[in-house]
Design a protein around this motif. Sequence first.
Motif, PDB file in Angstrom:
ATOM      1  N   ILE A 248     -28.116 -15.742  45.106  1.00 59.76           N
ATOM      2  CA  ILE A 248     -26.660 -15.854  44.945  1.00 59.76           C
ATOM      3  C   ILE A 248     -26.119 -16.929  45.875  1.00 59.76           C
ATOM      4  O   ILE A 248     -25.268 -17.740  45.484  1.00 59.76           O
ATOM      5  CB  ILE A 248     -25.987 -14.497  45.227  1.00 59.76           C
ATOM      6  N   GLY A 249     -26.646 -16.968  47.097  1.00 58.11           N
ATOM      7  CA  GLY A 249     -26.243 -18.030  48.017  1.00 58.11           C
ATOM      8  C   GLY A 249     -26.571 -19.408  47.477  1.00 58.11           C
ATOM      9  O   GLY A 249     -25.754 -20.338  47.552  1.00 58.11           O
ATOM     10  N   ASP A 250     -27.765 -19.568  46.895  1.00 58.09           N
ATOM     11  CA  ASP A 250     -28.150 -20.849  46.297  1.00 58.09           C
ATOM     12  C   ASP A 250     -27.176 -21.255  45.189  1.00 58.09           C
ATOM     13  O   ASP A 250     -26.800 -22.427  45.065  1.00 58.09           O
ATOM     14  CB  ASP A 250     -29.559 -20.754  45.706  1.00 58.09           C
ATOM     15  N   ALA A 251     -26.793 -20.284  44.362  1.00 66.58           N
ATOM     16  CA  ALA A 251     -25.866 -20.577  43.263  1.00 66.58           C
ATOM     17  C   ALA A 251     -24.507 -21.014  43.801  1.00 66.58           C
ATOM     18  O   ALA A 251     -23.886 -21.951  43.277  1.00 66.58           O
ATOM     19  CB  ALA A 251     -25.726 -19.352  42.356  1.00 66.58           C
TER      20      ALA A 251
ATOM     21  N   GLN B 123     -19.176 -23.819  46.809  1.00 67.28           N
ATOM     22  CA  GLN B 123     -18.426 -22.762  47.475  1.00 67.28           C
ATOM     23  C   GLN B 123     -19.207 -22.350  48.727  1.00 67.28           C
ATOM     24  O   GLN B 123     -19.886 -21.322  48.754  1.00 67.28           O
ATOM     25  CB  GLN B 123     -18.211 -21.572  46.539  1.00 67.28           C
ATOM     26  N   LEU B 124     -19.108 -23.171  49.752  1.00 69.65           N
ATOM     27  CA  LEU B 124     -19.943 -22.987  50.925  1.00 69.65           C
ATOM     28  C   LEU B 124     -19.621 -21.725  51.733  1.00 69.65           C
ATOM     29  O   LEU B 124     -20.550 -21.097  52.255  1.00 69.65           O
ATOM     30  CB  LEU B 124     -19.874 -24.228  51.816  1.00 69.65           C
ATOM     31  N   PRO B 125     -18.361 -21.319  51.875  1.00 72.70           N
ATOM     32  CA  PRO B 125     -18.123 -20.060  52.603  1.00 72.70           C
ATOM     33  C   PRO B 125     -18.814 -18.869  51.941  1.00 72.70           C
ATOM     34  O   PRO B 125     -19.385 -18.008  52.625  1.00 72.70           O
ATOM     35  CB  PRO B 125     -16.593 -19.918  52.560  1.00 72.70           C
ATOM     36  N   GLU B 126     -18.779 -18.826  50.598  1.00 66.67           N
ATOM     37  CA  GLU B 126     -19.448 -17.735  49.887  1.00 66.67           C
ATOM     38  C   GLU B 126     -20.970 -17.852  50.022  1.00 66.67           C
ATOM     39  O   GLU B 126     -21.681 -16.841  50.148  1.00 66.67           O
ATOM     40  CB  GLU B 126     -19.055 -17.734  48.414  1.00 66.67           C
ATOM     41  N   ALA B 127     -21.473 -19.089  49.983  1.00 61.15           N
ATOM     42  CA  ALA B 127     -22.913 -19.295  50.160  1.00 61.15           C
ATOM     43  C   ALA B 127     -23.352 -18.783  51.525  1.00 61.15           C
ATOM     44  O   ALA B 127     -24.371 -18.085  51.640  1.00 61.15           O
ATOM     45  CB  ALA B 127     -23.251 -20.783  50.020  1.00 61.15           C
ATOM     46  N   LEU B 128     -22.594 -19.115  52.552  1.00 64.74           N
ATOM     47  CA  LEU B 128     -22.929 -18.650  53.902  1.00 64.74           C
ATOM     48  C   LEU B 128     -22.928 -17.125  53.963  1.00 64.74           C
ATOM     49  O   LEU B 128     -23.845 -16.513  54.548  1.00 64.74           O
ATOM     50  CB  LEU B 128     -21.931 -19.217  54.912  1.00 64.74           C
ATOM     51  N   GLU B 129     -21.937 -16.504  53.336  1.00 60.86           N
ATOM     52  CA  GLU B 129     -21.856 -15.042  53.330  1.00 60.86           C
ATOM     53  C   GLU B 129     -23.118 -14.416  52.740  1.00 60.86           C
ATOM     54  O   GLU B 129     -23.666 -13.445  53.289  1.00 60.86           O
ATOM     55  CB  GLU B 129     -20.638 -14.596  52.526  1.00 60.86           C
ATOM     56  N   TYR B 130     -23.605 -14.972  51.632  1.00 61.23           N
ATOM     57  CA  TYR B 130     -24.763 -14.367  50.976  1.00 61.23           C
ATOM     58  C   TYR B 130     -26.077 -14.716  51.659  1.00 61.23           C
ATOM     59  O   TYR B 130     -27.015 -13.915  51.638  1.00 61.23           O
ATOM     60  CB  TYR B 130     -24.771 -14.711  49.482  1.00 61.23           C
ATOM     61  N   TYR B 131     -26.166 -15.873  52.280  1.00 57.35           N
ATOM     62  CA  TYR B 131     -27.357 -16.150  53.075  1.00 57.35           C
ATOM     63  C   TYR B 131     -27.428 -15.196  54.265  1.00 57.35           C
ATOM     64  O   TYR B 131     -28.514 -14.736  54.648  1.00 57.35           O
ATOM     65  CB  TYR B 131     -27.358 -17.597  53.565  1.00 57.35           C
ATOM     66  N   GLU B 132     -26.274 -14.891  54.850  1.00 58.39           N
ATOM     67  CA  GLU B 132     -26.247 -13.926  55.950  1.00 58.39           C
ATOM     68  C   GLU B 132     -26.663 -12.540  55.465  1.00 58.39           C
ATOM     69  O   GLU B 132     -27.410 -11.826  56.141  1.00 58.39           O
ATOM     70  CB  GLU B 132     -24.858 -13.897  56.579  1.00 58.39           C
ATOM     71  N   LYS B 133     -26.172 -12.152  54.293  1.00 62.20           N
ATOM     72  CA  LYS B 133     -26.596 -10.871  53.721  1.00 62.20           C
ATOM     73  C   LYS B 133     -28.100 -10.870  53.456  1.00 62.20           C
ATOM     74  O   LYS B 133     -28.772  -9.844  53.639  1.00 62.20           O
ATOM     75  CB  LYS B 133     -25.845 -10.606  52.418  1.00 62.20           C
TER      76      LYS B 133
ATOM     77  N   MET C 220     -23.439 -25.573  59.458  1.00 61.09           N
ATOM     78  CA  MET C 220     -23.224 -26.919  59.985  1.00 61.09           C
ATOM     79  C   MET C 220     -22.362 -27.743  59.039  1.00 61.09           C
ATOM     80  O   MET C 220     -21.498 -28.506  59.480  1.00 61.09           O
ATOM     81  CB  MET C 220     -24.568 -27.605  60.244  1.00 61.09           C
ATOM     82  N   ASP C 221     -22.569 -27.595  57.734  1.00 59.90           N
ATOM     83  CA  ASP C 221     -21.712 -28.288  56.773  1.00 59.90           C
ATOM     84  C   ASP C 221     -20.260 -27.841  56.914  1.00 59.90           C
ATOM     85  O   ASP C 221     -19.328 -28.619  56.694  1.00 59.90           O
ATOM     86  CB  ASP C 221     -22.195 -28.014  55.345  1.00 59.90           C
TER      87      ASP C 221
END
Length: 255
Positions: free
Chosen positions: A173-176, A182-192, A215-216
């Motif tokens: 999901i983070g990759d998508a 949508q980098l804030p959402e990507a960060l959220e799912y990588y953290e999950k 970093m981005d």
Amino acid sequence: MATYKKRGYKPKNKKEKEEVVEENSTTAEVFNTLDEGASKTEEWVVKNQKYIIGVIGAIVLVVLGYLGYDEFIAEPAEKEAMNEMYTAKQYFDDAVSGVSSDSLYNMALNGGEGKYGMLDIINEYGGTPAANQANYYAGMAYLNMKDYQNAITYLSDFKSDDVMLDPIAKGGIGDAFVQLNQLPEALEYYEKAFKANTNEFTTPLYLMKAALVAMDLEQYDTALDYLKRIKNEFPTSTEASNTEVLIGKAEAASS
């Protein structure tokens, strides 16, 4: 459930990096290479995908064993669903090998040779473990076909406590979200993803992806925390080889 923003959404532009950091750094070339690796391209998203998906066949056997043989015997619908899913899974596994992958992913999703696809399993056997597993395969198939919105939809519907599948689904999901910009959402799912389970494979992988996205987003303190975790807790991981350079870059950018 994860959501994606309407088409046309644009995140704020990154601030220009101080030229003096780039000019004076003896690792400028390495930094540029890492920037390219962290850019929002399809190559960055599918990095490690073949290896990740390659372990799924063995993991599925563990998951099914966990569900219990008695359950499949006691529940004819579930047994039937798993039998129906067999061919679709074969298409998916063949697609991972890279031979006519798009057409095979399509067949994994929609079926072929008179057999159900993953979408049929989801629709016909809703509520069964097989349908839940089909959500995972469907989401990963859509991710590899670059249909990122559907990837989010189906991976969000997949529920698992498995030590590998759960973080990989969240990481997908983070990759998508990266591809949807949508980098804030990507960060959220990588953290999950890295919090879902601690292990030597998925944890450093998604810590690194989270650090790069942070970093981005110019969240350098967050990026430093994640990079130092990789360095200290997973020193033998593939990701650890890049931490020193990235830590230096994050520290320079935040100063």
